[in-house]
Scaffold this motif. Structure first.
Motif, mmCIF file in Angstrom:
data_model
loop_
_atom_site.group_PDB
_atom_site.id
_atom_site.type_symbol
_atom_site.label_atom_id
_atom_site.label_comp_id
_atom_site.label_asym_id
_atom_site.label_seq_id
_atom_site.Cartn_x
_atom_site.Cartn_y
_atom_site.Cartn_z
ATOM 1 N N VAL A 9 43.258 46.106 48.006
ATOM 2 C CA VAL A 9 42.208 46.838 48.720
ATOM 3 C C VAL A 9 42.415 48.333 48.497
ATOM 4 O O VAL A 9 43.433 48.893 48.911
ATOM 5 N N ALA A 10 41.446 48.948 47.834
ATOM 6 C CA ALA A 10 41.497 50.395 47.576
ATOM 7 C C ALA A 10 40.078 50.895 47.355
ATOM 8 O O ALA A 10 39.288 50.217 46.702
ATOM 9 N N PRO A 11 39.762 52.075 47.889
ATOM 10 C CA PRO A 11 38.411 52.611 47.677
ATOM 11 C C PRO A 11 38.184 53.045 46.227
ATOM 12 O O PRO A 11 37.061 53.019 45.744
ATOM 13 N N ASP A 12 39.243 53.390 45.524
ATOM 14 C CA ASP A 12 39.142 53.870 44.154
ATOM 15 C C ASP A 12 39.168 52.688 43.178
ATOM 16 O O ASP A 12 40.157 51.966 43.099
ATOM 17 N N GLN A 13 38.086 52.525 42.432
ATOM 18 C CA GLN A 13 37.975 51.407 41.504
ATOM 19 C C GLN A 13 39.068 51.437 40.440
ATOM 20 O O GLN A 13 39.601 50.399 40.054
ATOM 21 N N GLY A 14 39.427 52.620 39.963
ATOM 22 C CA GLY A 14 40.474 52.738 38.951
ATOM 23 C C GLY A 14 41.820 52.245 39.455
ATOM 24 O O GLY A 14 42.541 51.554 38.736
ATOM 25 N N LEU A 15 42.159 52.583 40.689
ATOM 26 C CA LEU A 15 43.414 52.117 41.276
ATOM 27 C C LEU A 15 43.389 50.601 41.443
ATOM 28 O O LEU A 15 44.361 49.923 41.118
ATOM 29 N N ARG A 16 42.262 50.066 41.940
ATOM 30 C CA ARG A 16 42.145 48.610 42.088
ATOM 31 C C ARG A 16 42.363 47.917 40.751
ATOM 32 O O ARG A 16 43.110 46.942 40.659
ATOM 33 N N GLU A 31 42.502 39.312 43.909
ATOM 34 C CA GLU A 31 41.139 39.508 44.392
ATOM 35 C C GLU A 31 41.068 40.954 44.851
ATOM 36 O O GLU A 31 41.945 41.406 45.583
ATOM 37 N N CYS A 32 40.043 41.677 44.435
ATOM 38 C CA CYS A 32 39.956 43.105 44.734
ATOM 39 C C CYS A 32 38.766 43.426 45.623
ATOM 40 O O CYS A 32 37.686 42.845 45.472
ATOM 41 N N TYR A 33 38.999 44.388 46.539
ATOM 42 C CA TYR A 33 37.965 44.825 47.479
ATOM 43 C C TYR A 33 38.052 46.329 47.667
ATOM 44 O O TYR A 33 39.113 46.919 47.523
ATOM 45 N N ASP A 34 36.921 46.927 48.062
ATOM 46 C CA ASP A 34 36.906 48.369 48.311
ATOM 47 C C ASP A 34 36.954 48.698 49.796
ATOM 48 O O ASP A 34 36.912 49.862 50.177
ATOM 49 N N ALA A 35 37.038 47.686 50.659
ATOM 50 C CA ALA A 35 37.118 47.902 52.106
ATOM 51 C C ALA A 35 37.923 46.767 52.746
ATOM 52 O O ALA A 35 37.856 45.627 52.288
ATOM 53 N N LEU A 36 38.656 47.098 53.796
ATOM 54 C CA LEU A 36 39.473 46.085 54.481
ATOM 55 C C LEU A 36 38.640 44.975 55.091
ATOM 56 O O LEU A 36 39.010 43.806 55.027
ATOM 57 N N TRP A 37 37.509 45.318 55.691
ATOM 58 C CA TRP A 37 36.702 44.291 56.340
ATOM 59 C C TRP A 37 36.219 43.253 55.345
ATOM 60 O O TRP A 37 36.058 42.088 55.684
ATOM 61 N N LYS A 38 36.018 43.647 54.104
ATOM 62 C CA LYS A 38 35.599 42.700 53.069
ATOM 63 C C LYS A 38 36.740 41.767 52.674
ATOM 64 O O LYS A 38 36.507 40.655 52.218
ATOM 65 N N ALA A 39 37.971 42.228 52.853
ATOM 66 C CA ALA A 39 39.145 41.467 52.416
ATOM 67 C C ALA A 39 39.728 40.565 53.490
ATOM 68 O O ALA A 39 40.584 39.739 53.201
ATOM 69 N N GLU A 40 39.288 40.710 54.736
ATOM 70 C CA GLU A 40 39.945 40.010 55.838
ATOM 71 C C GLU A 40 40.007 38.501 55.661
ATOM 72 O O GLU A 40 41.058 37.895 55.838
ATOM 73 N N SER A 41 38.919 37.853 55.307
ATOM 74 C CA SER A 41 38.956 36.395 55.196
ATOM 75 C C SER A 41 39.826 35.945 54.023
ATOM 76 O O SER A 41 40.584 34.982 54.139
ATOM 77 N N SER A 42 39.751 36.643 52.899
ATOM 78 C CA SER A 42 40.583 36.287 51.744
ATOM 79 C C SER A 42 42.059 36.536 52.010
ATOM 80 O O SER A 42 42.913 35.780 51.553
#
Length: 113
Positions: A9-16, A31-42
């Motif tokens: 989980v990182a806002p920066d696409q390059g870092l992800r 699995e990559c996400y740009d926000a924590l709330w999007k990653a919670e279930s995974s």
């Protein structure tokens, strides 16, 4: 190595992309996400979550979400961050090397055995 994936989980696409690539080269699934709330279930089903502290700076609710991830957390911080890590958190200071990241993940994999 755990069969479950690692959530990045990182806002920066390059870092992800960089973190995911380093892990996938070593055989880990990501699995990559740009926000924590999007990653919670995974993250509840994941082996661990790697979270950039920029997420915490951008969202006041992110610190609580971090505690609710349900997996071990590797928190990527800059040297100026005032991080309050919980018991299942490993802190890596940016810039970090690929071997530092893999060492943290491999250490968690050993604990999971």
């Amino acid at each position: 190595m755990a069969a479950r994936s690692i959530v990045v989980v990182a806002p920066d696409q390059g870092l992800r992309r960089s973190v995911a690539f380093a892990l996938e080269v070593e055989g880990y699934s990501t699995e990559c996400y740009d926000a924590l709330w999007k990653a919670e279930s995974s993250s509840r089903e994941s082996f661990c979550a790697i979270v950039d502290d920029e997420i915490l700076k951008a969202d006041a609710q992110a610190a609580q979400s971090l505690r609710n991830l349900g997996s071990h957390v590797i928190l990527l911080v800059d040297g100026l961050s005032a991080v309050r890590a919980h018991a299942d958190t490993i802190v890596l200071t940016k810039p970090f090397s690929g071997s530092d990241l893999l060492g943290a993940v491999d250490g968690l994999a050993e604990l999971a055995k």
